[in-house]
Design a protein around this motif. Structure first.
Motif, PDB file in Angstrom:
ATOM      1  N   PRO A  82       0.726  -1.405   0.042  1.00  0.00           N
ATOM      2  CA  PRO A  82      -0.045   0.018   0.162  1.00  0.00           C
ATOM      3  C   PRO A  82       0.652   1.397  -0.140  1.00  0.00           C
ATOM      4  O   PRO A  82       1.772   1.311   0.732  1.00  0.00           O
ATOM      5  N   ARG A 122       2.128   4.829   0.823  1.00  0.00           N
ATOM      6  CA  ARG A 122       1.778   5.758   1.915  1.00  0.00           C
ATOM      7  C   ARG A 122       2.603   7.041   1.930  1.00  0.00           C
ATOM      8  O   ARG A 122       3.345   7.600   2.592  1.00  0.00           O
ATOM      9  N   GLU A 131       3.504  10.923   1.969  1.00  0.00           N
ATOM     10  CA  GLU A 131       3.479  11.826   3.015  1.00  0.00           C
ATOM     11  C   GLU A 131       2.176  12.823   2.758  1.00  0.00           C
ATOM     12  O   GLU A 131       1.350  13.135   3.624  1.00  0.00           O
ATOM     13  N   GLY A 181      -1.322  13.128   3.933  1.00  0.00           N
ATOM     14  CA  GLY A 181      -2.072  12.065   3.868  1.00  0.00           C
ATOM     15  C   GLY A 181      -2.696  11.627   5.275  1.00  0.00           C
ATOM     16  O   GLY A 181      -3.592  10.790   5.208  1.00  0.00           O
ATOM     17  N   ASP A 182      -2.131  12.255   6.251  1.00  0.00           N
ATOM     18  CA  ASP A 182      -2.563  11.671   7.694  1.00  0.00           C
ATOM     19  C   ASP A 182      -3.719  12.797   8.260  1.00  0.00           C
ATOM     20  O   ASP A 182      -4.144  12.769   9.363  1.00  0.00           O
ATOM     21  N   LEU A 189      -5.557   9.092   3.370  1.00  0.00           N
ATOM     22  CA  LEU A 189      -5.141   7.709   3.009  1.00  0.00           C
ATOM     23  C   LEU A 189      -6.078   6.460   3.063  1.00  0.00           C
ATOM     24  O   LEU A 189      -6.039   5.601   2.406  1.00  0.00           O
ATOM     25  N   SER A 190      -6.607   6.606   4.408  1.00  0.00           N
ATOM     26  CA  SER A 190      -7.083   5.411   5.013  1.00  0.00           C
ATOM     27  C   SER A 190      -8.315   4.924   3.935  1.00  0.00           C
ATOM     28  O   SER A 190      -8.457   3.664   3.626  1.00  0.00           O
ATOM     29  N   VAL A 220      -6.670   5.301  -0.332  1.00  0.00           N
ATOM     30  CA  VAL A 220      -5.868   4.152  -0.790  1.00  0.00           C
ATOM     31  C   VAL A 220      -6.323   2.916  -0.118  1.00  0.00           C
ATOM     32  O   VAL A 220      -6.300   1.985  -0.912  1.00  0.00           O
ATOM     33  N   VAL A 223      -3.395   0.165   6.238  1.00  0.00           N
ATOM     34  CA  VAL A 223      -3.482   1.642   5.611  1.00  0.00           C
ATOM     35  C   VAL A 223      -5.134   1.995   5.719  1.00  0.00           C
ATOM     36  O   VAL A 223      -5.512   2.943   6.077  1.00  0.00           O
TER      37      VAL A 223
END
Length: 578
Positions: free
Chosen positions: A31, A33, A35, A196-197, A220-221, A224, A409
């Motif tokens: 996956p 990830r 930034e 992404g977070d 992301l969660s 992605v 992810v």
């Protein structure tokens, strides 16, 4: 950002290339990830700008009266940018909470993309919410802006708060008309990169047992993470994908937003005021639907039709079910009629698709499949936290948080504003789903039930799903839910609440016939000993509220001492019929 797009595409393309090679997909998938990642800008807009995907229909809405709306990827990218610029002019900023309460209409997808581009936090809401529900969401969600259909704005009259009010349709007093966005000429320019977070979505769960939890997802969660969902469904570029789901629930984002657009497919929506199986099948045939996702309730209604008569008109390649486990009998009836095996899958609002029967792989009857790319699934003893490794052993289905793959992810950040509940769900190095399952010697996982739904009768553990799967095989049974009913001798006995199929009456003779069928097909200790014909209570997302049925049993039969008590005239016990 170009790098984020490249890494996302590489992961996506690997899953597409290994669509029918489960082992290769599992081994090769890593996956991404990044930034910084903004799915609406870095993925959707990028593919919409290509000559291959830009002219392709991104969204296709068919109304009950036959009218249609079709929007291409290029048009959706342009329009969502216009909406984003307009929302910014109204004060929507990065990190602001936006409550989105719309039906399946083009403006829903425009606003989802626009809010994502802005870096705002989306709180999807079903149009079935009461004023009390809305107050809870406004307060706990710290909502600063609301986008709602004009038909639903009246409910906000009872909802205090200083929030922007935007109405899709005719705007009443105090509401800004969404239609004004169409004449807005300001250019949308991102105010900076999106981490992404950063939080993207806050989902209120449907509350099967208690106050709805507030599930937090990032840029992301879900974007992605839903590559696993795309893989499970078997989506490919150019597919026409139909998902039966209502906006406001996570499954809508799963299969009517992220997964199909990850695949560069077309999202089809068929709007119906009341479910109409022939009308749905007609639309599927006309639109040449290639992939279809629906909850078990829909499949149970579809098999009441003469599905075989539609076989030559449908263009289906993939059919999947999610939301609740799919009974083997339903799968067999669809296979016999259409020649397609419906593939079950499992996930939660808290995650993307975790477990599934994937394209081209053997489907073991009753099993929901194997772990999907990006997830390390373990079965743990609920009491000790020890892993259950022996074939056939039951354990709580959990996701390992440590190990070679790291934290999944597609897993939520946690329950927003509830550290205690988050810590409880993430204890012992694993995320705990609250669902019980078993795994066979080859790795196929079979659903047993919610930990709270599994019960003991005469000291035997009973899986409601197993008994319900037998019940649904009977031609008189359209839907069923099994719960424990108090009994002085056995502590509890299995009782079935049954919704009858058309043409069957709630009589003692019908009950006798169903119970006799169960005696023939279940071990004696699993025998259903009581039956009641009644509608099944469900959450507004369509899940059966077994907790409510258990409560009814406690209220009706309490200690189980009175052998003459009956909950209603439509309740029958074995002893009544012998």
């Amino acid at each position: 950002m170009a790098e984020a797009h490249t890494t996302f595409r590489a992961a996506r393309d690997l899953l597409l290339a290994q669509r029918t090679d489960y082992d290769a997909a599992l081994a090769g998938y890593e996956p991404p990830r990044p930034e910084h990642f903004n799915w609406a800008l870095d993925w959707f807009d990028a593919v919409a700008a290509t000559p291959q995907t830009g002219p392709r229909t991104a969204l296709w809405v068919i109304e009950e009266d036959g009218t249609q709306a079709r929007v291409t990827y290029a048009e959706m990218a342009q329009r969502s940018a216009q909406v984003a610029a307009w929302l910014r002019s109204l004060g929507v900023r990065r990190g602001d909470r936006v409550l989105l309460m719309l039906g399946n209409q083009v403006e829903l997808w425009e606003t989802m993309l626009a809010a994502t581009k802005l870096g705002a936090v989306i709180i999807p809401a079903t149009t079935l919410l009461t004023a009390e529900d809305i107050v809870d969401r406004i307060e706990r969600g710290a909502v600063r802006h609301v986008v709602a259909g004009a038909a639903h704005t009246g409910r906000f009259a009872q909802v205090p708060g200083d929030y922007t009010r935007i109405a899709v349709g005719e705007a009443g007093n105090g509401w800004t008309a969404y239609g004004e966005s169409r004449s807005f000429t300001g250019e949308f320019i991102p105010d900076g990169p999106t981490r992404g977070d950063d939080t993207l979505l806050l989902y209120f769960t449907s509350g099967t047992t208690a106050q709805p939890k507030l599930v937090e997802h990032t840029h992301l969660s879900y974007p992605v993470g839903h590559l696993s969902t795309m893989y499970w469904v078997g989506l490919q570029p150019g597919d026409v994908h139909l998902n039966i789901s209502s906006p406001g629930w996570a499954k809508h984002a799963w299969s009517s937003f992220f997964a199909p657009w990850n695949a560069e497919a077309t999202i089809l929506v068929v709007n119906q005021a009341r479910f109409d199986a022939p009308g749905l099948l007609e639309a599927m045939a006309t639109a040449q639907v290639s992939t279809f996702c629906a909850p078990p309730t829909v499949y149970r209604m579809l098999i009441q039709q003469d599905l075989a008569a539609w076989r030559d008109r449908l263009s289906l390649r993939e059919m999947v079910g999610a939301g609740e486990p799919l009974n083997p009998e339903v799968i067999e009836q669809v296979r016999a009629a259409l020649g397609i095996t419906v593939r079950d899958g499992f996930g939660q609002t808290e995650t993307t698709a975790q477990v599934g029967n994937t394209p081209g792989q053997e489907v073991v009857p009753g099993s929901m499949g194997r772990p999907l790319p990006g997830y390390d699934v373990v079965l743990l003893d609920p009491a000790t936290g020890q892993e259950r490794t022996q074939p056939g052993e039951e354990g709580e289905l959990c996701l390992r948080l440590t190990g070679p793959g790291g934290r999944p992810v597609g897993l939520m950040v946690g329950y927003h504003g509830d550290r205690e509940r988050t810590a409880e769900s993430m204890r012992d190095g694993a995320y705990h789903t609250g669902d019980v399952a078993s795994r066979d010697e080859r790795g196929w996982i079979t659903y047993v039930g919610r930990a709270d739904d599994v019960f003991k009768a005469s000291d035997y553990r009973i899986s409601p799903f197993e008994l319900e799967s037998v019940l649904i095989e009977h031609p008189a049974v359209a839907e069923a839910a099994v719960v424990p009913s108090p009994d002085p001798t056995r502590l509890a006995v299995p009782k079935a609440y049954v919704v009858l199929a058309p043409g069957h009456e709630p009589t003692a003779e019908t009950a006798r016939d169903i119970l006799a069928y169960c005696r023939e097909h279940l071990a004696p200790y699993k025998r259903i000993r009581r039956i009641e014909f009644a509608e099944l209570p469900k959450t507004i997302s369509g899940k059966i509220r077994r907790v409510e049925l258990r409560g009814r049993e406690q209220q009706a039969h309490g200690t189980g001492q009175d052998p003459t008590s009956r909950a209603s005239a439509q309740e029958f016990w074995e002893t009544d019929l012998t």
